[in-house]
Design an enzyme around this catalytic site. Structure first.
Site, mmCIF file in Angstrom:
data_model
loop_
_atom_site.group_PDB
_atom_site.id
_atom_site.type_symbol
_atom_site.label_atom_id
_atom_site.label_comp_id
_atom_site.label_asym_id
_atom_site.label_seq_id
_atom_site.Cartn_x
_atom_site.Cartn_y
_atom_site.Cartn_z
ATOM 1 N N SER A 206 37.653 31.730 39.512
ATOM 2 C CA SER A 206 37.415 32.525 38.567
ATOM 3 C C SER A 206 38.642 32.472 37.798
ATOM 4 O O SER A 206 39.792 32.557 38.122
ATOM 5 C CB SER A 206 37.060 33.876 38.983
ATOM 6 O OG SER A 206 35.859 33.903 39.676
ATOM 7 N N SER B 127 45.784 37.725 46.683
ATOM 8 C CA SER B 127 44.972 37.878 45.582
ATOM 9 C C SER B 127 45.608 38.068 44.348
ATOM 10 O O SER B 127 46.641 38.352 44.422
ATOM 11 C CB SER B 127 43.709 38.688 46.038
ATOM 12 O OG SER B 127 44.138 39.786 45.682
ATOM 13 N N LYS B 128 44.950 37.476 43.295
ATOM 14 C CA LYS B 128 45.262 37.745 41.949
ATOM 15 C C LYS B 128 45.513 39.091 41.667
ATOM 16 O O LYS B 128 46.296 39.702 41.159
ATOM 17 C CB LYS B 128 44.393 37.115 40.998
ATOM 18 C CG LYS B 128 44.313 35.549 40.966
ATOM 19 C CD LYS B 128 43.406 35.162 40.059
ATOM 20 C CE LYS B 128 42.383 33.875 40.966
ATOM 21 N NZ LYS B 128 41.442 33.613 39.917
ATOM 22 N N GLN B 129 44.573 40.057 42.404
ATOM 23 C CA GLN B 129 44.570 41.393 41.927
ATOM 24 C C GLN B 129 45.855 42.213 42.779
ATOM 25 O O GLN B 129 46.355 42.974 42.230
ATOM 26 C CB GLN B 129 43.367 42.166 42.749
ATOM 27 C CG GLN B 129 41.938 41.667 42.011
ATOM 28 C CD GLN B 129 41.438 40.236 42.056
ATOM 29 O OE1 GLN B 129 41.588 39.961 43.230
ATOM 30 N NE2 GLN B 129 40.873 40.020 40.918
#
Ligand code: GLU
Length: 317
Positions: A29, A262-264
């Protein structure tokens, strides 16, 4: 840990005797650049495709437009290229695939498998609280089924998929090449999930199933954080009459605080400026997959030797 593909016993059978030509994919994504965690999934999917003599395709999963970052798609493709991981076919952008998702939803509607839902999140929370329980997983509420039999005069917002009933719960059994056999009570653990969101965007579950089938994907290799989605995807595949690919979920790379990288939570994008950077990134990902450290002169030679190690671990060589 031993190298990944060899760990789960029985699923190995299906690996070598693939009826359809192997087609794998990496489906990032574009919500940020690749980091050490996403590279593990990218590398594992590439190695598994190469070890099977199959194709490897990149798909840009940009359905969740508000979360996508402009330019991240091409930046990811650039990172993959520097790593020597290049899609065998032109990448597919999910934002171009609305017609296919709409056709799938129409099929689900025609079969009575999908229904419109007029509930807001607040209303769903209130309904769950009134029933004395608020089952929630990963921030998602287990929908209590309020609109199953009609909208109660409310305007339609999202479309949901029926997932069994209390009287006849829907259990999905599946097999992961690394994690082994798994089962999920879709009715009670997940509930009727959204296939088209209230904001009109396509849900990941629907898009991924439609595209895996349209691209003839035989093997899904992706991070373990996504394993929990697999039963929902299998349910959709069955309703849409689509084949179920084999699944292999790779170990997660954890940050020092133990959380999934994670990117988050701000995982640092991979720095791939020099050959040494590329080598270090690939070696770190291979180590996370339980593969032996390999010294090679070029990234290409490293990938070839690591493919051979993966094939041995998978019992393919
Ligand atoms: N697009 C998803 C992600 O970046 C991966 C989907 C998949 O591999 O099924 O987390």
């Amino acid at each position: 840990m031993t190298a990944l593909p060899g760990r789960a016993g029985p699923p190995r059978e299906g690996v070598a005797r693939s009826p359809a030509p192997y087609r794998g994919r990496f489906a990032p994504s574009p919500t940020g650049l690749l980091h050490a965690g996403s590279l593990v999934a990218a590398l594992a999917s590439w190695l598994d495709a190469r070890a099977h003599g199959g194709s490897w395709i990149v798909r840009i999963e940009d359905v969740d437009r508000p979360r996508c970052i402009a330019g991240a798609d091409h930046a990811i493709l650039g990172q993959l290229q520097r790593l020597g991981l290049v899609s065998d076919e032109p990448p597919l952008w999910q934002s171009q695939r609305g017609d296919a998702y709409a056709a799938a939803l129409a099929q689900l509607q025609a079969a009575g498998a999908a229904y419109p839902c007029g509930c807001t999140r607040k209303e769903t929370e209130a309904a769950l609280a009134a029933a004395g329980h608020a089952p929630e997983r990963f921030g998602e509420l287990v929908y209590p089924g309020t609109c199953r039999d009609g909208l109660h005069g409310k305007p339609a917002r999202a479309w949901r998929l029926r997932c069994g009933t209390d009287a006849a719960p829907l259990h999905i059994d599946w097999q992961d090449r690394r994690l082994g056999p798994a089962t999920q009570d879709l009715t009670h653990e997940v509930g009727d999930f959204v296939v088209r969101r209230a904001d009109g965007l396509w849900a990941y579950q629907l898009a991924v199933v439609v595209d895996d089938a349209a691209q003839g994907i035989t093997d899904v290799v992706r991070g373990e954080d996504l394993a929990d989605n697999t039963p929902r995807q299998i349910h959709l595949q069955r309703l849409l009459g689509l084949p179920t690919p084999r699944y292999l979920h790779t170990p997660l790379v954890r940050a020092t605080d133990g959380h999934k990288l994670s990117k988050q939570n701000g995982a640092a994008p991979l720095v791939l400026d020099t050959t040494a950077d590329v080598r270090a990134a690939l070696q770190q990902a291979a180590a996370a997959l339980g593969l032996p450290a390999i010294n090679a002169d070029t990234p290409q030679a490293w990938l070839a030797e690591t493919t051979a190690a993966w094939a041995r671990a998978a019992g393919l060589a």
